[in-house]
Design a protein around this motif. Structure first.
Motif, mmCIF file in Angstrom:
data_model
loop_
_atom_site.group_PDB
_atom_site.id
_atom_site.type_symbol
_atom_site.label_atom_id
_atom_site.label_comp_id
_atom_site.label_asym_id
_atom_site.label_seq_id
_atom_site.Cartn_x
_atom_site.Cartn_y
_atom_site.Cartn_z
ATOM 1 N N SER A 179 0.833 -1.200 0.000
ATOM 2 C CA SER A 179 0.000 0.000 0.000
ATOM 3 C C SER A 179 0.871 1.254 0.000
ATOM 4 O O SER A 179 1.778 1.385 0.815
ATOM 5 N N CYS A 228 0.025 3.048 3.595
ATOM 6 C CA CYS A 228 0.411 2.528 4.912
ATOM 7 C C CYS A 228 1.445 1.403 4.844
ATOM 8 O O CYS A 228 1.813 0.846 5.868
ATOM 9 N N ALA A 283 1.082 -1.609 3.982
ATOM 10 C CA ALA A 283 0.577 -2.956 4.282
ATOM 11 C C ALA A 283 0.598 -3.804 3.013
ATOM 12 O O ALA A 283 0.514 -3.287 1.902
ATOM 13 N N CYS A 338 -4.648 0.248 0.141
ATOM 14 C CA CYS A 338 -5.734 -0.544 0.727
ATOM 15 C C CYS A 338 -7.057 0.191 0.509
ATOM 16 O O CYS A 338 -7.093 1.421 0.532
ATOM 17 N N CYS A 398 -7.620 2.349 3.594
ATOM 18 C CA CYS A 398 -6.765 3.538 3.636
ATOM 19 C C CYS A 398 -7.248 4.574 2.639
ATOM 20 O O CYS A 398 -7.264 5.766 2.922
ATOM 21 N N GLN A 432 -5.650 -0.124 12.329
ATOM 22 C CA GLN A 432 -4.737 -1.268 12.343
ATOM 23 C C GLN A 432 -4.484 -1.753 13.767
ATOM 24 O O GLN A 432 -4.410 -2.953 14.026
HETATM 25 ZN ZN LIG Z 1 -3.329 0.668 4.139
#
Ligand SMILES: [Zn+2]
Length: 359
Positions: A289, A292, A294, A322, A325, A345
């Motif tokens: 991502s 973030c 991820a 994401c 996000c 998260q």
């Molecule tokens: Zn994210």
């Protein structure tokens, strides 16, 4: 009904002090049958019927208010609090296993014959308990034997019926008290909620703020006390399956983005298309991502985040991010968005309920 407005529980009260006088009236499976009786009896000059919770065929709760005293009666279907099961099964699950529910052949009496049938002094025959409502089934032999024993205490069928009606209501009280006591330890009043599911949900929220009530060793632990906005809470589940976009998935996404841009009045000629599948498949598989960091998994699917929000969903203007996000990010201050994302998260990582939905 009489209500003394001068004295409530020994404390002087008058009409100037706002005081919600509400009495709960509970019935089993009452939403389907008893509500009709309420409309008959209480939709009148003296009482105001409230709007039922649920729908008219299945009102989970309805409140009627007395126009003079403002006294409220809240009728609740207790079956909603326990889940869809027979009262007999409920008593077994939530109370004393040895308690038995009495039996009565409802279907044998009607408005014409009740007088003649109920004055008889001999017990009903086994055959009388056959029920059309229950697909022609009767009660068990053991239940019938118990009925014969119980019946001996009464002079006729009518006296037994009076006992049956009282007992059929009273057996509901103990399971209810058990349920009320169970949730009372978490400061949750069962009768303020509409179902056992909503009670459980309230308990989950309660557990976030008072974890010591649930895990005794964690007496001093308070969630969010160790929350750090700079910490990395991404990838809570390292075992999660990596997300692999299928051609069908990608085609859908393109259609969706085209609709979005079209509705926003943007030209869609240069938008990503189904033909870009290979490019984006590789991109999504090899990147994390952009917001973030991820990884993309089936629990955390990707989306395309437009870098310049004035521009379209094109190859050059989009980075993978994401879905969650992307939503938190949209049109927001980057720092607030970042806080949202981290808290989300953190909540997932610690299995906490998410209480924040808006800024
Ligand atoms: Zn994210």
């Amino acid at each position: 009904m009489k209500y003394d407005t001068n004295s409530v529980g020994g404390i002087d009260a008058n009409d100037n002090i706002p005081f919600d006088r509400c009495v709960n009236v509970l019935g089993w499976n009452s939403s389907r049958f008893d509500i009709a009786l309420l409309w008959d009896a209480l939709d009148c000059e003296l009482w105001t019927m409230g709007v039922p919770i649920g729908d008219l065929n299945n009102s989970k709760s309805i409140t009627v208010t007395n126009k003079n005293s403002h006294m409220k009666l809240q009728f609740i279907d207790a079956e909603n609090l326990f889940g869809p099961l027979a009262l007999k099964a409920c008593v077994k699950d939530y109370e004393d296993k040895s308690e038995h529910k009495d039996v009565f052949p409802y279907e044998i009496i009607n408005s014409k014959n009740w007088n003649e049938v109920l004055v008889k002094t001999e017990p009903f025959e086994y055959e009388d308990f056959k029920s059309q409502l229950k697909g022609g089934y009767s009660i068990t032999k053991a239940e019938y034997d118990q009925y014969l024993i119980d019946f001996k205490r009464f002079t006729n069928r009518l006296e037994y019926l009076k006992y049956y009606n009282t007992n059929d209501t009273e057996i509901m009280a103990k399971p209810l008290m058990n349920l009320i006591d169970t949730f009372e330890q978490f400061n949750i009043d069962v009768l303020h909620y509409i179902s056992i599911a909503s009670c459980a949900y309230a308990t989950k929220h309660y557990s976030t703020y008072f974890p010591s009530k649930f895990i005794l060793e964690s007496d001093k632990q308070q969630y969010y006390s160790d929350f750090d906005i700079n910490a990395d809470y991404s990838n809570p589940n390292p075992q999660a399956k990596p997300f692999v976009p299928s051609a069908g998935y990608w085609k859908n996404k393109c259609y969706h983005y085209k609709q979005l841009d079209y509705k926003a009045g943007r030209e869609t000629e240069k938008n990503v298309t189904a033909d870009d599948y290979d490019y984006f498949k590789r991109l999504l598989e090899t990147s994390v991502s952009s917001i973030c960091s991820a990884k993309f998994t089936y629990d955390n699917p990707p989306s395309l985040d437009r870098q310049d929000i004035e521009l379209l969903h094109t190859k050059d203007n989009c980075l993978p991010a994401c879905v969650s996000c992307n939503i938190a990010h949209a049109n927001r201050d980057p720092k607030i968005a970042s806080l949202h994302i981290k808290m989300r998260q953190y909540a997932i990582k610690n299995n906490l309920p998410m209480t924040i939905s808006h800024e």
